[in-house]
Design a protein around this motif. Structure first.
Motif, PDB file in Angstrom:
ATOM      1  N   SER A   5       2.382  17.577   0.664  1.00 34.01           N
ATOM      2  CA  SER A   5       1.022  16.847   0.583  1.00 34.01           C
ATOM      3  C   SER A   5       1.515  15.381   0.640  1.00 34.01           C
ATOM      4  CB  SER A   5       0.294  17.379  -0.560  1.00 34.01           C
ATOM      5  OG  SER A   5       0.986  17.816  -1.532  1.00 34.01           O
ATOM      6  N   LEU A   6       0.256  14.476   0.945  1.00 33.43           N
ATOM      7  CA  LEU A   6       0.611  13.040   1.035  1.00 33.43           C
ATOM      8  C   LEU A   6       1.179  12.564  -0.023  1.00 33.43           C
ATOM      9  CD1 LEU A   6      -0.241  10.592   2.705  1.00 33.43           C
ATOM     10  CD2 LEU A   6      -2.111  10.454   1.275  1.00 33.43           C
ATOM     11  N   LYS A   7       2.008  11.523   0.330  1.00 33.48           N
ATOM     12  CA  LYS A   7       2.738  10.703  -0.825  1.00 33.48           C
ATOM     13  C   LYS A   7       2.948   9.164  -0.011  1.00 33.48           C
ATOM     14  CE  LYS A   7       6.083  11.946  -3.596  1.00 33.48           C
ATOM     15  NZ  LYS A   7       7.631  12.134  -4.146  1.00 33.48           N
ATOM     16  N   ALA A   8       2.195   8.330  -0.011  1.00 35.08           N
ATOM     17  CA  ALA A   8       2.248   7.004   0.560  1.00 35.08           C
ATOM     18  C   ALA A   8       2.561   5.918  -0.252  1.00 35.08           C
ATOM     19  CB  ALA A   8       1.234   6.790   1.286  1.00 35.08           C
ATOM     20  N   LEU A   9       3.511   5.267   0.050  1.00 34.98           N
ATOM     21  CA  LEU A   9       3.928   3.938  -0.735  1.00 34.98           C
ATOM     22  C   LEU A   9       3.003   2.789  -0.315  1.00 34.98           C
ATOM     23  CD1 LEU A   9       5.963   2.455  -2.886  1.00 34.98           C
ATOM     24  CD2 LEU A   9       6.951   2.157  -0.646  1.00 34.98           C
ATOM     25  N   VAL A  10       2.462   2.024  -1.113  1.00 35.36           N
ATOM     26  CA  VAL A  10       1.781   0.695  -0.805  1.00 35.36           C
ATOM     27  C   VAL A  10       2.892  -0.169  -0.883  1.00 35.36           C
ATOM     28  CG1 VAL A  10       0.059  -0.740  -1.518  1.00 35.36           C
ATOM     29  CG2 VAL A  10      -0.493   1.562  -1.716  1.00 35.36           C
ATOM     30  N   PHE A  11       3.156  -1.017   0.305  1.00 34.79           N
ATOM     31  CA  PHE A  11       4.416  -1.965  -0.089  1.00 34.79           C
ATOM     32  C   PHE A  11       3.657  -3.102   0.134  1.00 34.79           C
ATOM     33  CE2 PHE A  11       5.210  -2.908   4.585  1.00 34.79           C
ATOM     34  CZ  PHE A  11       4.769  -1.807   5.282  1.00 34.79           C
ATOM     35  N   ASP A  12       2.574  -3.380   0.696  1.00 37.77           N
ATOM     36  CA  ASP A  12       2.056  -4.704   0.644  1.00 37.77           C
ATOM     37  C   ASP A  12       0.534  -4.483   0.707  1.00 37.77           C
ATOM     38  OD1 ASP A  12       1.962  -7.488   0.936  1.00 37.77           O
ATOM     39  OD2 ASP A  12       2.881  -7.476   2.919  1.00 37.77           O
ATOM     40  N   SER A  13      -0.265  -5.709   0.705  1.00 32.73           N
ATOM     41  CA  SER A  13      -1.595  -5.550   0.927  1.00 32.73           C
ATOM     42  C   SER A  13      -2.221  -6.940   1.094  1.00 32.73           C
ATOM     43  CB  SER A  13      -2.394  -4.978  -0.393  1.00 32.73           C
ATOM     44  OG  SER A  13      -2.327  -5.922  -1.637  1.00 32.73           O
ATOM     45  N   THR A  14      -3.314  -6.896   2.009  1.00 35.53           N
ATOM     46  CA  THR A  14      -3.805  -8.198   2.210  1.00 35.53           C
ATOM     47  C   THR A  14      -5.428  -8.128   1.973  1.00 35.53           C
ATOM     48  OG1 THR A  14      -3.666  -7.540   4.623  1.00 35.53           O
ATOM     49  CG2 THR A  14      -2.187  -9.118   3.904  1.00 35.53           C
ATOM     50  N   PHE A  15      -5.993  -9.182   2.029  1.00 37.09           N
ATOM     51  CA  PHE A  15      -7.551  -9.188   1.886  1.00 37.09           C
ATOM     52  C   PHE A  15      -8.302  -9.751   2.812  1.00 37.09           C
ATOM     53  CE2 PHE A  15     -11.391 -10.847   0.216  1.00 37.09           C
ATOM     54  CZ  PHE A  15     -11.956  -9.690  -0.412  1.00 37.09           C
ATOM     55  N   ASP A  16      -9.193  -8.931   3.214  1.00 40.76           N
ATOM     56  CA  ASP A  16      -9.893  -9.267   4.406  1.00 40.76           C
ATOM     57  C   ASP A  16     -11.509  -9.404   3.797  1.00 40.76           C
ATOM     58  OD1 ASP A  16     -10.438  -9.159   7.836  1.00 40.76           O
ATOM     59  OD2 ASP A  16     -12.029  -8.565   6.735  1.00 40.76           O
ATOM     60  N   GLN A  17     -11.894 -10.650   4.116  1.00 36.54           N
ATOM     61  CA  GLN A  17     -13.280 -10.742   3.618  1.00 36.54           C
ATOM     62  C   GLN A  17     -14.634  -9.729   4.092  1.00 36.54           C
ATOM     63  OE1 GLN A  17     -13.991 -14.794   5.062  1.00 36.54           O
ATOM     64  NE2 GLN A  17     -15.344 -15.145   3.475  1.00 36.54           N
ATOM     65  N   TYR A  18     -14.566  -9.075   5.008  1.00 36.09           N
ATOM     66  CA  TYR A  18     -15.461  -8.266   5.550  1.00 36.09           C
ATOM     67  C   TYR A  18     -14.907  -6.801   5.093  1.00 36.09           C
ATOM     68  CZ  TYR A  18     -16.836 -12.270   7.845  1.00 36.09           C
ATOM     69  OH  TYR A  18     -17.215 -13.433   8.229  1.00 36.09           O
ATOM     70  N   ARG A  19     -13.917  -6.397   5.189  1.00 33.05           N
ATOM     71  CA  ARG A  19     -13.267  -4.993   4.961  1.00 33.05           C
ATOM     72  C   ARG A  19     -12.750  -4.736   3.610  1.00 33.05           C
ATOM     73  NH1 ARG A  19     -10.333  -3.737  10.264  1.00 33.05           N
ATOM     74  NH2 ARG A  19      -9.240  -5.685  10.021  1.00 33.05           N
ATOM     75  N   GLY A  20     -12.427  -5.744   2.959  1.00 29.67           N
ATOM     76  CA  GLY A  20     -11.932  -5.449   1.619  1.00 29.67           C
ATOM     77  C   GLY A  20     -10.258  -5.407   1.650  1.00 29.67           C
ATOM     78  N   VAL A  21     -10.020  -4.665   0.840  1.00 34.16           N
ATOM     79  CA  VAL A  21      -8.284  -4.534   0.663  1.00 34.16           C
ATOM     80  C   VAL A  21      -7.782  -3.538   1.799  1.00 34.16           C
ATOM     81  CG1 VAL A  21      -6.265  -3.820  -0.373  1.00 34.16           C
ATOM     82  CG2 VAL A  21      -8.286  -5.082  -1.821  1.00 34.16           C
ATOM     83  N   ILE A  22      -6.823  -4.356   2.720  1.00 35.40           N
ATOM     84  CA  ILE A  22      -5.924  -3.775   3.776  1.00 35.40           C
ATOM     85  C   ILE A  22      -4.642  -3.340   3.024  1.00 35.40           C
ATOM     86  CG2 ILE A  22      -5.165  -3.480   5.908  1.00 35.40           C
ATOM     87  CD1 ILE A  22      -7.347  -5.749   6.622  1.00 35.40           C
ATOM     88  N   ALA A  23      -4.301  -2.167   2.897  1.00 36.60           N
ATOM     89  CA  ALA A  23      -3.009  -1.665   2.324  1.00 36.60           C
ATOM     90  C   ALA A  23      -2.034  -1.309   3.280  1.00 36.60           C
ATOM     91  CB  ALA A  23      -3.330  -0.685   1.324  1.00 36.60           C
ATOM     92  N   ASN A  24      -0.814  -2.005   3.354  1.00 41.61           N
ATOM     93  CA  ASN A  24       0.184  -1.709   4.169  1.00 41.61           C
ATOM     94  C   ASN A  24       0.879  -0.184   3.499  1.00 41.61           C
ATOM     95  OD1 ASN A  24      -0.726  -4.024   5.642  1.00 41.61           O
ATOM     96  ND2 ASN A  24       1.443  -4.521   5.741  1.00 41.61           N
ATOM     97  N   VAL A  25       0.979   0.694   4.153  1.00 37.19           N
ATOM     98  CA  VAL A  25       1.630   1.706   3.527  1.00 37.19           C
ATOM     99  C   VAL A  25       2.843   2.372   4.351  1.00 37.19           C
ATOM    100  CG1 VAL A  25      -0.521   2.729   2.385  1.00 37.19           C
ATOM    101  CG2 VAL A  25       0.041   3.438   4.634  1.00 37.19           C
ATOM    102  N   ALA A  26       3.622   2.876   3.655  1.00 40.68           N
ATOM    103  CA  ALA A  26       4.862   3.932   4.327  1.00 40.68           C
ATOM    104  C   ALA A  26       4.590   5.377   3.917  1.00 40.68           C
ATOM    105  CB  ALA A  26       6.168   3.442   4.110  1.00 40.68           C
ATOM    106  N   LEU A  27       4.638   6.223   4.623  1.00 38.14           N
ATOM    107  CA  LEU A  27       3.933   7.460   4.335  1.00 38.14           C
ATOM    108  C   LEU A  27       5.510   8.286   4.219  1.00 38.14           C
ATOM    109  CD1 LEU A  27       1.478   6.916   5.364  1.00 38.14           C
ATOM    110  CD2 LEU A  27       1.088   9.244   5.920  1.00 38.14           C
ATOM    111  N   PHE A  28       5.781   8.705   2.930  1.00 40.24           N
ATOM    112  CA  PHE A  28       7.012   9.643   2.646  1.00 40.24           C
ATOM    113  C   PHE A  28       6.720  10.908   3.045  1.00 40.24           C
ATOM    114  CE2 PHE A  28      10.153   6.587   0.888  1.00 40.24           C
ATOM    115  CZ  PHE A  28       9.405   5.380   1.033  1.00 40.24           C
ATOM    116  N   ASP A  29       5.688  11.477   2.613  1.00 42.19           N
ATOM    117  CA  ASP A  29       5.365  13.005   2.939  1.00 42.19           C
ATOM    118  C   ASP A  29       4.067  13.192   3.343  1.00 42.19           C
ATOM    119  OD1 ASP A  29       7.784  14.155   2.057  1.00 42.19           O
ATOM    120  OD2 ASP A  29       7.029  13.980  -0.096  1.00 42.19           O
ATOM    121  N   GLY A  30       3.493  14.218   4.115  1.00 38.95           N
ATOM    122  CA  GLY A  30       2.220  14.535   4.546  1.00 38.95           C
ATOM    123  C   GLY A  30       1.360  13.899   5.461  1.00 38.95           C
ATOM    124  N   MET A  31       0.340  13.721   5.434  1.00 38.62           N
ATOM    125  CA  MET A  31      -0.315  12.979   6.575  1.00 38.62           C
ATOM    126  C   MET A  31      -1.717  12.388   5.942  1.00 38.62           C
ATOM    127  SD  MET A  31      -1.559  15.816   9.193  1.00 38.62           S
ATOM    128  CE  MET A  31      -0.177  16.825   9.037  1.00 38.62           C
TER     129      MET A  31
END
Ligand code: GDP
Ligand code: MG
Length: 556
Positions: free
Chosen positions: A191-217
Motif C-alpha cells: 500500500s501507498l507510502k509516499a515521502l513529502v520531501f518538499d512543499s510549495t504554496f500556490d495562491q489558488y491551489r493551496g499546498v503543492i507537496a513534492n513526493v517520492a513514492l516508496f511503495d504503492g500508487m
C-alpha cells in the motif's frame, strides 16, 4: 515505467561549479525543454535565484531517456550549493539513490564539494564524479581527478570530464546515471507510502507537496492520511514535474512527482511526513531532522499599517521555506513584528529579497544574532579561545583543507567576505554545528540619558564589548537629531560604562526677542527653558526617530 527503468538522482556541487547549467543540458538532451541558446539555469525559477545566479530552492524534473532501445525515467533533483542551504540538499538526497558530484576543472575541490559529498556518502548513495568546465583555458581536469581520488577515495577513472556549457560529453553523464545508480528499492504491490520531501504554496491551489513514492500508487480521488497530523485529505491532482507541473492519472512507487490535496497550511504538509491511504496505515518513513536556525533577526514592517500584509506574506513564504522559524515580537520603537530564525546570513538576505520581490513588502531587518545558552554558574569564567584548529589535510600541493572550531557569532557577520578578500578569492568555506561551547559573554545595554533602550540590548564577547559598544554609540550619535537638552549615549555592562558619546543640546535662543531692559522677563524665560529641559530629561522623553533605530539596527 517499470521500477528497473527508473533512476532518482541529484546534482550536488560547490556553488558556481555548474549544477544548474548541467541540469539545463540534461533537460535538453531528454527533450524536456527545447534546445535554444536561451536556456540558462532553467530550474532556477525564483527571481532572486535568477538575479543572484544561485539556486535557493531545490527543484525536481522528470526526464525520459532512451538508451539502447530501452525507455528510462530519470528523476532529477537540482539542489542549492551554498552552505546555508545544505538542509535543502539533505532533504533532496533522501529521495535519491545516487548523485552527480560536479567539480569545476579549474577550481577543483572546494569546501562545499566536501560537505555535499559527505551528505551523499552518509546517505549511502552512489556518487558519480563529474569534472565540469573542461573548455576553460585554465582547466586542469587531471589535477582535479587526483584530488577526487585522494579526498573521496573514488578511483580517478570513474570521473567524467564534461563541459556543461558546450554540452561536451553530457550524454555520457546520462549513461552513467543508468549504469551506476541503482533503481529505487520499492514495492508497487504494497500500500501507498509516499515521502513529502518538499512543499510549495500556490495562491489558488493551496499546498503543492513534492513526493517520492516508496511503495504503492496514488491517483486522483484517493483518500490519503498524513502520518504526522493524522488528518485525511482527498487527492485533487497528481502529476510529474517536467519541469513544470504536468498532471497524470497516477503516480507509482519509484516515481517522484507532486500531489495536491486541499492542504491549506504549512503545518499540514510537513516536510519529512509520510502519506498513506486511508484505512491502510503504514509504518512512517524516518523523517528529517528539523532545520536548525543559526542566525536570528528581528523583522518589522517599515510602516505599521503594513503589518497585516506583511504577516500574510511571511506566512506564505514560510510555507515555501519551512526552515525559517517565526516568533511574534514587538519593539517600542519599531512596533509589532517578528523574531525570525534563519540557517545563515545568505538565507536571511534571500528571504528578505523574496518578501520584497514576490510579495511587495518592505521591511526593517535588525542586526542578526546567534543563539546562546545562558547558564548561571562560574563555568563562564573558563577562558575559551575564539578559534581552535582541529584538523588539516593537503588536497594537493596548492590546496589545504583546514578545520577550525569557531564561535558562530564570529562567522555570521562578514567572515566569509573577509576570508575571500584575504585569500584573493581562493579560499572557500563551509560550516557545521559543533554544539554549544562556554565563552565569556556579557550583556551590553545601550543607555540614553540613563534609560535602557531595549531594542539595542546585545550579547557580546567580553573582549569585543568595547569596540562594538563604541560603534553603536557613534552610529546613534550620527542619527539622533539634536534636542533641547544634552543626550548622553552610553554603552554599559551592568553598571560599568564602556563607551560614551554626547549629542549637544540645540540651544534655542529664548532671549532673542527681548530687547534689553526687562531683567525679570529675561529671568523668567531662562527659568522656563531650564525647567523644560529638566522635565524632559527627568521623564527620559528623548525623541528618538525611528530612522535612528533603523540606522543602528540594520545590517548594512
Ligand atoms: P551552480 O551554482 O552550480 O548551479 O552553477 P551554474 O550552473 O549557475 O554555473 C555557474 C557559472 O558557470 C555560470 O556562469 C555558467 O555559465 C558557468 N558554467 C557552467 N558550466 C560551464 C562550463 O562547462 N564551461 C564554462 N566555461 N562555464 C560554465
Ligand atoms: Mg544553480
Amino acid at each position: 515505467f517499470s521500477v528497473e527503468n527508473t533512476r532518482n538522482f541529484s546534482i550536488i556541487a560547490h556553488v558556481d561549479h555548474g549544477k544548474s547549467t548541467l541540469a539545463d543540458r540534461l533537460l535538453e538532451l531528454t527533450g524536456a525543454i527545447d534546445k535554444t541558446k536561451n536556456n540558462k539555469q532553467v530550474l532556477d525559477k525564483l527571481q532572486v535565484e535568477r538575479e543572484r545566479g544561485i539556486t535557493v530552492k531545490a527543484q525536481t524534473a522528470s526526464l525520459f531517456y532512451n538508451c539502447e532501445g530501452k525507455q528510462y525515467l530519470l528523476n532529477l533533483i537540482d539542489t542549492p550549493g551554498h552552505v546555508d542551504f545544505s538542509y535543502e540538499v539533505s532533504r533532496s538526497l533522501s529521495a535519491c539513490q545516487g548523485v552527480l558530484l560536479v567539480v569545476d576543472a579549474n577550481e577543483g575541490i572546494q569546501a562545499q564539494t566536501v560537505a555535499n559529498f559527505f551528505l551523499a556518502f552518509e546517505a549511502q548513495l552512489s556518487v558519480i564524479p563529474v569534472i565540469n568546465k573542461i573548455d576553460l583555458k585554465n582547466a586542469d581536469p587531471e589535477r582535479v581527478e587526483k584530488q577526487i581520488e585522494k579526498v573521496f577515495d573514488i578511483p580517478r577513472n570513474e570521473c567524467i570530464k564534461i563541459s556543461a556549457k558546450l554540452g561536451t560529453n553530457v550524454e555520457r553523464v546520462l549513461q552513467a546515471v543508468i549504469e551506476r545508480i541503482p533503481p529505487p528499492k520499492v514495492h508497487r504491490k504494497n500500500s501507498l507510502k509516499a515521502l513529502v520531501f518538499d512543499s510549495t504554496f500556490d495562491q489558488y491551489r493551496g499546498v503543492i507537496a513534492n513526493v517520492a513514492l516508496f511503495d504503492g500508487m496514488v491517483s486522483k480521488g484517493d483518500k490519503i492520511v498524513s502520518a504526522h497530523t493524522k488528518k485525511t485529505y482527498e487527492v485533487n491532482e497528481v502529476g510529474v514535474l517536467n519541469p513544470n507541473e504536468q498532471p497524470t492519472h497516477k503516480l507509482y512507487a519509484g516515481q517522484v512527482g507532486y500531489l495536491i490535496a486541499g492542504m491549506k497550511d504549512v503545518t499540514e504538509a510537513q516536510i519529512g511526513d509520510t502519506l498513506y491511504l486511508h484505512k491502510q496505515p503504514v509504518e512512517p518513513l524516518p523523517g528529517f531532522k528539523s532545520a536548525k536556525p543559526m542566525v536570528f533577526a528581528g523583522m518589522y514592517p517599515i510602516d505599521q499599517s503594513e503589518y497585516n500584509n506583511l504577516k500574510s506574506a511571511v506566512e506564505k513564504l514560510t510555507i515555501n521555506d519551512s526552515s525559517v522559524t517565526v516568533h511574534r515580537d514587538s519593539s517600542l520603537a519599531l512596533g509589532a513584528g517578528w523574531r525570525l530564525g534563519f540557517l545563515g546570513l545568505l538565507h536571511m538576505e534571500v528571504f528578505n529579497q523574496r518578501l520584497e520581490q514576490e510579495y511587495n513588502a518592505s521591511v526593517i531587518l535588525t542586526t542578526p544574532t546567534v543563539p546562546y545558552k545562558a547558564v548561571l554558574s562560574s563555568a563562564k569564567l573558563i577562558k575559551a579561545r575564539r578559534a581552535v584548529q582541529k584538523n588539516m589535510m593537503y588536497i594537493d600541493q596548492n590546496r589545504v583543507m583546514l578545520k577550525y572550531l569557531f564561535p558562530l557569532n564570529e562567522i555570521v557577520v562578514d567572515f566569509y567576505d573577509s576570508l575571500k578578500s584575504l585569500s584573493s578569492g581562493y579560499a572557500s568555506f563551509d560550516y557545521e554545528d559543533a554544539g554549544y561551547q562556554t565563552a565569556e559573554l556579557v550583556k551590553m545595554d545601550i543607555l540614553l540619558n540613563g534609560n535602557i533602550v531595549e531594542e539595542l540590548v546585545t550579547i557580546v564577547h567580553k573582549d569585543k564589548a568595547h569596540s562594538v559598544g563604541k560603534v553603536i554609540c557613534e552610529r546613534l550619535k550620527d542619527s539622533l537629531p539634536r534636542q533641547l537638552f544634552e543626550i548622553a549615549i552610553q554603552a554599559a555592562i551592568g553598571s560599568k560604562i564602556i563607551a560614551r558619546e554626547t549629542v549637544k543640546a540645540y540651544r534655542k535662543n529664548v532671549l532673542a526677542k527681548c530687547y534689553g531692559g526687562d531683567i525679570t522677563r529675561k529671568m523668567k524665560l531662562l527659568k522656563r527653558q531650564a525647567e523644560g529641559k529638566k522635565k524632559l530629561r527627568k521623564i527620559g522623553n528623548i525623541e528618538v526617530p525611528k530612522d535612528a533605530f533603523i540606522k543602528v539596527l540594520r545590517t548594512q
